[in-house]
Design a protein around this motif. Structure first.
Motif, PDB file in Angstrom:
ATOM      1  N   MET A  10       8.817   6.805  -0.524  1.00  0.00           N
ATOM      2  CA  MET A  10       8.732   6.840  -1.992  1.00  0.00           C
ATOM      3  C   MET A  10       8.817   8.275  -2.510  1.00  0.00           C
TER       4      MET A  10
ATOM      5  N   GLN B 257      -4.768   4.072  -0.638  1.00  0.00           N
ATOM      6  CA  GLN B 257      -4.050   3.489   0.496  1.00  0.00           C
ATOM      7  C   GLN B 257      -4.869   2.392   1.160  1.00  0.00           C
TER       8      GLN B 257
ATOM      9  N   SER C   2       5.000   5.454   2.073  1.00  0.00           N
ATOM     10  CA  SER C   2       4.697   6.366   0.963  1.00  0.00           C
ATOM     11  C   SER C   2       5.571   7.613   1.030  1.00  0.00           C
TER      12      SER C   2
ATOM     13  N   SER D  29      -4.450   9.278   3.970  1.00  0.00           N
ATOM     14  CA  SER D  29      -3.169   9.665   3.393  1.00  0.00           C
ATOM     15  C   SER D  29      -3.052  11.178   3.474  1.00  0.00           C
TER      16      SER D  29
ATOM     17  N   SER E  48       2.353   1.962  -3.539  1.00  0.00           N
ATOM     18  CA  SER E  48       1.329   2.452  -4.469  1.00  0.00           C
ATOM     19  C   SER E  48       0.912   3.877  -4.121  1.00  0.00           C
ATOM     20  N   THR E  49       0.664   4.113  -2.839  1.00  0.00           N
ATOM     21  CA  THR E  49       0.230   5.447  -2.414  1.00  0.00           C
ATOM     22  C   THR E  49       1.337   6.474  -2.600  1.00  0.00           C
ATOM     23  N   GLY E  50       2.594   6.078  -2.396  1.00  0.00           N
ATOM     24  CA  GLY E  50       3.708   7.016  -2.568  1.00  0.00           C
ATOM     25  C   GLY E  50       3.825   7.521  -3.991  1.00  0.00           C
TER      26      GLY E  50
ATOM     27  N   ARG F 148      -6.693   9.627  -2.860  1.00  0.00           N
ATOM     28  CA  ARG F 148      -5.413   9.097  -2.378  1.00  0.00           C
ATOM     29  C   ARG F 148      -5.621   8.174  -1.174  1.00  0.00           C
TER      30      ARG F 148
ATOM     31  N   CYS G 107       1.005   9.951  -4.432  1.00  0.00           N
ATOM     32  CA  CYS G 107       1.321  11.184  -3.688  1.00  0.00           C
ATOM     33  C   CYS G 107       2.292  12.065  -4.466  1.00  0.00           C
ATOM     34  N   SER G 108       3.290  11.455  -5.056  1.00  0.00           N
ATOM     35  CA  SER G 108       4.294  12.227  -5.803  1.00  0.00           C
ATOM     36  C   SER G 108       3.656  12.962  -6.974  1.00  0.00           C
TER      37      SER G 108
ATOM     38  N   SER H 160       0.826  -1.207   0.000  1.00  0.00           N
ATOM     39  CA  SER H 160       0.000   0.000   0.000  1.00  0.00           C
ATOM     40  C   SER H 160       0.859   1.255   0.000  1.00  0.00           C
ATOM     41  N   GLY H 161       1.937   1.268   0.777  1.00  0.00           N
ATOM     42  CA  GLY H 161       2.795   2.451   0.842  1.00  0.00           C
ATOM     43  C   GLY H 161       3.469   2.762  -0.469  1.00  0.00           C
TER      44      GLY H 161
END
Length: 704
Positions: free
Chosen positions: A430, A413, A427, A134, A90-92, A409, A95-96, A87-88
């Protein structure tokens, strides 16, 4: 000891209706009482026990301030860590890319969006109570910050004369914009506004998080929908790549649209095509993710794929130099040094900071509550205020802007298996990798692609429009709140629109209590159920009894309306009739004294006889010889009187006031109700006042 029941009207009731409670016990002295009941001495705690108890209390306080201590000590590594890692990651990535895109809403360079996606996660990991949200940029708060940035640092403040473009400027009709100075000032405004959000910390410490509850769901829905319109229009000019002036405040959407259509012929086709393709592809793949979410283990990271492909195409075809496409240009590696806020900007941005803080917190807590209810845990609203307040102060010191959460987002997560804020930390790692190593690879990326990603993520906000028909059917007042807030925010701007929506919402509350729902209750035959007479056909009124119910607090603003409805229920104005009756009595007494009349009211249509007149007619009494006896006046108010007064026939013997739904009375309401009871009991009506706690009967003037 005789304890009488707490019946306010017991003095008006017969003795057989009073129920005394008798308690018989011996009279104790203190020594005999302690001896009979075997008093025991309290055990003295040792110093070690006291220290242990004190340390336990201190640890509890520390865990309350830093919830991470509590859940991290019980973190199931084998069960949760693999899911949090997936999850982290994918979410990172999301987020970017959202950080880069949402920086355009703040009118700052995309790299500051990366900072805003990184720093808030660190503090929320330590202080937050939600396991799934997130933390990072949110389109609505970014746009609110961007409006302040454009107001305090517009392009016009950084114009330099020149005939060509320099390293630090861009050419526009012989005018050069000092881009370096403008960028520095804008990020200073954005970061200073973010640092000035400790109002969230103060609210959390004062335990006033409940104030955000006044932002009802219809108000938040209308506001965020209007914000989505603002975001759409602000990104439309980037997708088309047309020059526009900076507008904020009232009618800013209209002015921006006028500028866009005025310069529509200057649209860059490369940016337009890239933007439209991105919108279509992202929205289509998101629909696939939603439709097959139970079959796909991990949602397709379409934003990442589109961004990488678009950056590669732009780099390979040199869209910037060959077609004039607007690209990101520079994403410097590393973090910006910490810098203090500009105190001189405080009074210019204080009001906007407060509204932005309230909106960001309200949205974040709403999302957190949804996932807390889904996964069966609770969040602390006041602790969330403290967490977001410190997160904003911390990230504002490192050239970042306001942090909240985004539903899309957070959904990524949670849907990818995130179990705790450990996914948030991964995340953040990342995002840090992108800042330190991969950022320069995105420099050829077109800004229209980032704007298109922002637009594609607005679908959820726009779909809130479908709630309007449902609100209209369920509660029209809430529907009007939604529409008024949305319209005000679109026309007047987000700050003023939010305030206008809040005032309108409070106005609906006042109106609904000023004109409360009052009803006359009847009995369903054969049952002990009482309902509104207007709602049912098979219902009957209790003979001789009126049951009046009020469904709202009674206070100075609605007491007159309450008395009007009560008057309509009873069938006559008790106050007016009471005053007329007293006036009639005074006139009758004056006639008796002046005319030396003894008045009796008979059953004939005239309503009275004059013994003096009858004596004069018989010749038995002269005018001055009539004796003055004791005067006793008997009045039948249903008959005609010697003075004009209309007294209604009272068809009821009892009035029941159902106040079970009345939460409070103010001083004005108490005084008015006391007068009403006085006037009604003068007509020999028995009044029963029913509240949630007891029933009071009045057969005479109440003393309180």
């Amino acid at each position: 000891v005789c304890l009488l029941s707490r019946w306010s009207g017991m003095d008006a009731l017969p003795p057989e209706n009073l129920y005394p409670y008798t308690v018989s016990r011996p009279i104790y002295s203190n020594p005999t009482f302690e001896e009979d009941n075997e008093r025991q001495a309290r055990e003295e705690r040792t110093l070690r026990e006291r220290l242990s108890r004190t340390c336990g209390s201190a640890l509890k306080v520390v865990k309350g301030v830093f919830p991470v201590i509590d859940w991290l000590s019980r973190y199931p590594i084998r069960e949760w860590l693999p899911s949090d890692v997936i999850s982290g990651v994918s979410t990172g990535l999301v987020c970017s890319l959202q950080g880069l895109a949402y920086a355009l809403l703040v009118s700052v360079a995309p790299v500051y969006g990366l900072y805003s996606a990184f720093f808030p996660i660190l503090t929320y990991f330590l202080l937050g109570t939600s396991r799934h949200i997130s933390v990072g940029p949110f389109p609505v708060t970014c746009l609110m910050v961007g409006s302040v940035v454009l107001t305090l640092a517009p392009d016009d403040h950084f114009l330099l004369p020149g005939n060509g473009t320099g390293v630090n400027g861009t050419k526009a009709d012989g005018i050069v914009v000092d881009m370096e100075a403008m960028e520095a000032q804008r990020i200073m405004v954005a970061s200073s506004m973010t640092v000035f959000l400790p109002i969230q910390v103060v609210m959390g410490l004062l335990q006033v998080g409940f104030l955000v509850r006044y932002l009802s769901d219809p108000l938040v829905g209308g506001f965020t929908t209007a914000a989505a319109f603002h975001v759409l229009i602000s990104q439309l000019k980037i997708v088309l790549s047309v020059p526009t002036n900076n507008h904020s405040g009232c009618f800013s959407i209209l002015y921006t649209l006028i500028d866009v259509f005025t310069n529509i012929r200057q649209t860059n086709r490369a940016d337009l095509v890239a933007g439209l393709l991105t919108i279509v592809i992202v929205m289509a793949v998101k629909e696939v993710n939603t439709k097959f979410r139970h079959k796909i283990p991990v949602p397709i990271p379409i934003e990442v794929i589109v961004t990488v492909v678009a950056a590669g195409i732009s780099y390979a075809t040199e869209l910037d130099s060959r077609y004039g496409a607007s690209i990101v240009h520079s994403i410097p590696r590393g973090f910006a040094p910490a810098q203090p806020p500009n105190i001189a900007l405080l009074w210019n941005i204080l009001g906007s900071s407060f509204s932005t803080a309230v909106v960001g917190y309200a949205v974040a807590v709403s999302v957190a509550k949804v996932y807390a209810a889904k996964h069966d845990y609770t969040i602390d609203g006041n602790q969330e205020l403290i967490a977001f307040g410190f997160s904003n102060v911390f990230c504002g010191c490192f050239s970042s802007f306001v942090a909240s959460t985004a539903l899309s987002r957070t959904a990524v997560q949670e849907s990818t298996g995130g179990k705790s804020q450990m996914a948030g930390i991964i995340s953040a790692v990342m995002v840090m990798i992108v800042i330190l190593a991969l950022g320069h690879l995105l420099e050829p990326l077109q800004k229209s692609v980032l704007a298109a990603i922002v637009i594609a993520n607005l679908k959820g906000m726009f779909m809130q429009v479908t709630e309007v028909p449902t609100l209209w059917r369920q509660n029209r007042a809430d529907c009007f709140i939604w529409l008024a807030t949305c319209l005000a925010s679109v026309v007047l701007g987000l700050d003023v629109g939010l305030l206008a929506g809040l005032v309108f919402e409070m106005g609906t509350v006042v109106v609904r209590t000023q004109f409360p729902a009052c009803s006359t209750l009847g009995n369903i035959p054969g049952t002990n159920i009482y309902r509104n007479m207007k709602d049912y056909k098979n219902i009957a009124e209790v003979p001789g009894i009126k049951i009046f119910k009020c469904n709202a607090p009674i206070y100075f603003a609605n007491i007159d309306y309450f008395k009007e409805r009560l008057r309509a229920t009873v069938g006559f104005d008790s106050v007016r009739v009471f005053k007329k009756r007293n006036k009639a009595l005074k006139k009758i007494h004056k006639l008796i004294k002046k005319g030396k009349l003894r008045v009796t009211l008979g059953v004939d249509n005239k309503g009275f006889e004059s013994e003096r007149d009858s004596g004069r007619e018989s010749g038995q009494v002269e005018d001055g010889d009539w004796p003055v006896p004791e005067v006793e006046v008997h009045v039948d108010w249903a008959m005609e009187l010697p003075v004009r007064v209309s007294v209604p026939k009272v068809q009821i013997h009892s009035l029941v006031l159902d106040f079970s739904a009345v939460s409070f009375l103010d001083v004005v309401a108490v005084k008015s109700l006391r007068l009403v009871v006085i006037f009604l009991t003068s007509f020999e009506l028995v009044i029963y006042c029913m509240t949630r706690h007891h029933v009071t009967a009045y057969t005479q003037c109440p003393s309180s």
